[in-house]
Design a protein around this motif. Structure first.
Motif, short mmCIF file in Angstrom:
data_model
loop_
_atom_site.label_atom_id
_atom_site.label_comp_id
_atom_site.label_asym_id
_atom_site.label_seq_id
_atom_site.Cartn_x
_atom_site.Cartn_y
_atom_site.Cartn_z
N VAL A 168 51.70 41.14 33.42
CA VAL A 168 51.15 40.24 34.40
C VAL A 168 49.95 40.58 34.92
N VAL A 169 48.97 39.86 34.91
CA VAL A 169 47.48 39.83 35.48
C VAL A 169 47.40 39.16 36.81
N ALA A 170 46.63 39.43 37.64
CA ALA A 170 46.20 38.73 38.85
C ALA A 170 44.72 38.39 38.81
N GLY A 171 44.31 37.39 39.48
CA GLY A 171 42.93 37.07 39.74
C GLY A 171 42.70 36.10 40.85
N ILE A 172 41.56 35.49 41.13
CA ILE A 172 41.29 34.60 42.10
C ILE A 172 41.75 33.04 41.55
#
Length: 200
Positions: A168-172
């Motif tokens: 899982v990756v996060a971003g705006i």
DNA sequence: CTCTTGATCTTCT
DNA sequence: GAAGATCAAGAGC
């Protein structure tokens, strides 16, 4: 021409109970990545979501209850469906507790179940474009305002736990003009089924 | 590939 | 009257 083998349909995990959503939206959102979402047996693996909380101005609940967003102010584990740009439907899962008014927007799926039905509804063949956006996946799954306020652990909606690890990756968040810097978009790194790639 | 525009519901100013 | 948690189609490079 030689027939092409269909990819195997992934095994379904344990059904999620409504209590899964009774905790911080910032825990639920990344945990939803890899979960399979079905409506009347049609759907796929959640590969992209965004978290919204009433304490920040991008959330529909920021200015208090309205006829549209009242479900967000209710208990967790229910669907909040709204009309987007007058045209599309978008679906959220309500989290935390009654009055908290937080929810996770479902933004993209990797289609696995009922692909023929999704192609019919979307008038489209390319499996990568069937559910690669919040308005696209509701059309593919047949979600409308009729699904607003429905429980997430009862027919016609079904959610099934992950059966494999995911990165899982996060971003705006995407497509908003307020609170644009909060990194509350989550997704499967490198998935070909995202609405947009995550920046490196 | 990028950029622009139209579709038109709900809420806010 | 304007903006918005969007999408698809068309123009241009």
């Amino acid at each position: 021409m030689a027939p092409k083998a269909n990819p195997p349909t992934p095994r379904l995990g344990k059904p999620l109970k409504r209590g899964f959503f009774a905790r911080s939206v910032h825990e639920v959102a990344p945990d939803l990545i890899g979960v399979t979402m079905l409506v009347d047996g049609v759907g796929g693996i959640i590969v992209e979501v965004e978290a919204y909380h009433h304490t920040e101005p991008a959330a529909h609940s920021y200015n208090g209850p309205t006829p549209r967003n009242q479900v967000m102010f209710g208990p967790p584990g229910f669907a909040y469906v709204y009309r987007s740009y007058g045209i599309h439907w978008c679906v959220n899962f309500v989290c935390e507790e009654a009055g908290s008014a937080s929810a996770v927007l479902i933004r993209a799926l990797e289609p696995t179940h009922g692909i023929a039905a999704m192609r019919r509804r979307r008038h489209l063949d390319d499996v990568h474009a069937l559910c690669s956006g919040p308005g696209k996946l509701t059309e593919a799954l047949g979600i409308t305002i009729a699904h607003n306020a429905l429980p997430l652990d009862r027919s016609p909606i079904a959610l099934h736990a992950r059966t494999a690890d995911v990165e899982v990756v996060a971003g705006i968040r995407i497509g908003i003009t307020k609170a644009v810097k909060l990194p509350w978009r989550y997704g499967v790194k490198g998935s070909k089924f995202l609405s947009k790639p995550f920046p490196k």
